[in-house]
Design a protein around this motif. Structure first.
Motif, PDB file in Angstrom:
ATOM      1  N   VAL A  34     -63.031  14.428  27.371  1.00 53.21           N
ATOM      2  CA  VAL A  34     -61.820  13.943  28.019  1.00 53.21           C
ATOM      3  C   VAL A  34     -61.217  12.883  27.114  1.00 53.21           C
ATOM      4  O   VAL A  34     -61.855  11.868  26.830  1.00 53.21           O
ATOM      5  CB  VAL A  34     -62.108  13.356  29.418  1.00 53.21           C
ATOM      6  CG1 VAL A  34     -60.819  12.845  30.064  1.00 53.21           C
ATOM      7  CG2 VAL A  34     -62.787  14.394  30.311  1.00 53.21           C
ATOM      8  N   LEU A 127     -55.949  13.137  29.210  1.00 50.63           N
ATOM      9  CA  LEU A 127     -55.499  12.369  30.363  1.00 50.63           C
ATOM     10  C   LEU A 127     -54.648  11.218  29.848  1.00 50.63           C
ATOM     11  O   LEU A 127     -55.142  10.329  29.155  1.00 50.63           O
ATOM     12  CB  LEU A 127     -56.701  11.858  31.148  1.00 50.63           C
ATOM     13  CG  LEU A 127     -56.457  11.331  32.550  1.00 50.63           C
ATOM     14  CD1 LEU A 127     -55.779  12.364  33.427  1.00 50.63           C
ATOM     15  CD2 LEU A 127     -57.766  10.889  33.184  1.00 50.63           C
ATOM     16  N   TYR A 139     -50.941   9.408  36.181  1.00 46.78           N
ATOM     17  CA  TYR A 139     -51.805  10.223  35.343  1.00 46.78           C
ATOM     18  C   TYR A 139     -51.111  11.541  35.037  1.00 46.78           C
ATOM     19  O   TYR A 139     -50.496  12.148  35.901  1.00 46.78           O
ATOM     20  CB  TYR A 139     -53.132  10.532  36.061  1.00 46.78           C
ATOM     21  CG  TYR A 139     -53.945   9.308  36.362  1.00 46.78           C
ATOM     22  CD1 TYR A 139     -54.886   8.859  35.452  1.00 46.78           C
ATOM     23  CD2 TYR A 139     -53.772   8.603  37.541  1.00 46.78           C
ATOM     24  CE1 TYR A 139     -55.634   7.722  35.719  1.00 46.78           C
ATOM     25  CE2 TYR A 139     -54.512   7.470  37.817  1.00 46.78           C
ATOM     26  CZ  TYR A 139     -55.442   7.035  36.896  1.00 46.78           C
ATOM     27  OH  TYR A 139     -56.164   5.915  37.155  1.00 46.78           O
ATOM     28  N   ALA A 141     -52.455  15.032  33.320  1.00 51.15           N
ATOM     29  CA  ALA A 141     -53.623  15.755  32.805  1.00 51.15           C
ATOM     30  C   ALA A 141     -53.149  17.055  32.175  1.00 51.15           C
ATOM     31  O   ALA A 141     -52.418  17.825  32.800  1.00 51.15           O
ATOM     32  CB  ALA A 141     -54.603  16.036  33.933  1.00 51.15           C
ATOM     33  N   LEU A 152     -59.688  21.416  34.634  1.00 49.73           N
ATOM     34  CA  LEU A 152     -58.507  20.882  35.301  1.00 49.73           C
ATOM     35  C   LEU A 152     -58.171  21.689  36.551  1.00 49.73           C
ATOM     36  O   LEU A 152     -57.848  21.123  37.603  1.00 49.73           O
ATOM     37  CB  LEU A 152     -57.310  20.846  34.348  1.00 49.73           C
ATOM     38  CG  LEU A 152     -56.006  20.299  34.943  1.00 49.73           C
ATOM     39  CD1 LEU A 152     -56.195  18.922  35.563  1.00 49.73           C
ATOM     40  CD2 LEU A 152     -54.918  20.268  33.874  1.00 49.73           C
TER      41      LEU A 152
END
Length: 168
Positions: A34, A127, A139, A141, A152
């Motif tokens: 991530v 992210l 956020y 993503a 996700l």
């Protein structure tokens, strides 16, 4: 699923951030990466701390700004936490064993990964975090790769009311 999924979410406070992170934690597995990008103070380390708590990490999770990398083994999954902010050159990643760690036995969170875009793995969840001026965090993503798409997609399914598909 599409080749690249992208969703947005807003958390009003750290409690909501913790809830969002706790929905991601059980979906993670060894080899997941991530990348956390955003301005100073956007909440990157706070997000990693919340994931660590959800994974059962009992250590005090701190920012690796000066150490570059910290590893936590006390949770249900090894958690590697990188902060690339102080690195000047991509060659420094090799001295750290960056690739070996990303491909190792744990999940890796990389703050400031955008500094070295050519060094990003082929498959990762990006992210992007930003303070929204109301005390909360926004956020975005973006899944980059097959496993990241699956991760996700599952995260969005775990919190369908929180996420909004980008562009909708």
């Amino acid at each position: 699923m599409n080749d690249e999924l992208a969703y947005t979410c807003t958390c009003a406070d750290l409690e909501q951030t913790g809830a969002l992170a706790s929905q991601l934690a059980p979906l993670l597995r060894a080899g997941d990466v991530v990348m956390l990008n955003g301005d100073l103070g956007a909440g990157k380390t706070s997000f990693v701390q919340a994931v660590a708590r959800a994974l059962g990490v009992t250590d005090d999770v701190t920012s690796p700004t000066f150490t570059i990398q910290l590893t936590y083994e006390s949770g249900s999954l090894v958690l590697n936490h990188f902060d690339l902010y102080r690195l000047d050159d991509a060659d420094q990643l090799y001295d750290l064993g960056y690739w070996e760690t990303l491909e190792g036995c744990g999940v890796s969170f990389v703050e400031w990964g955008e500094k070295f875009p050519d060094e990003a793995p082929e498959d990762y969840l990006e992210l992007l975090l930003s303070a929204n001026g109301k005390g909360g965090r926004d956020y975005r993503a973006i899944a980059r790769g097959k496993r990241a798409n699956q991760l996700l997609f599952n995260w969005v399914q775990a919190a369908p009311d929180a996420w909004h598909r980008l562009g909708e």
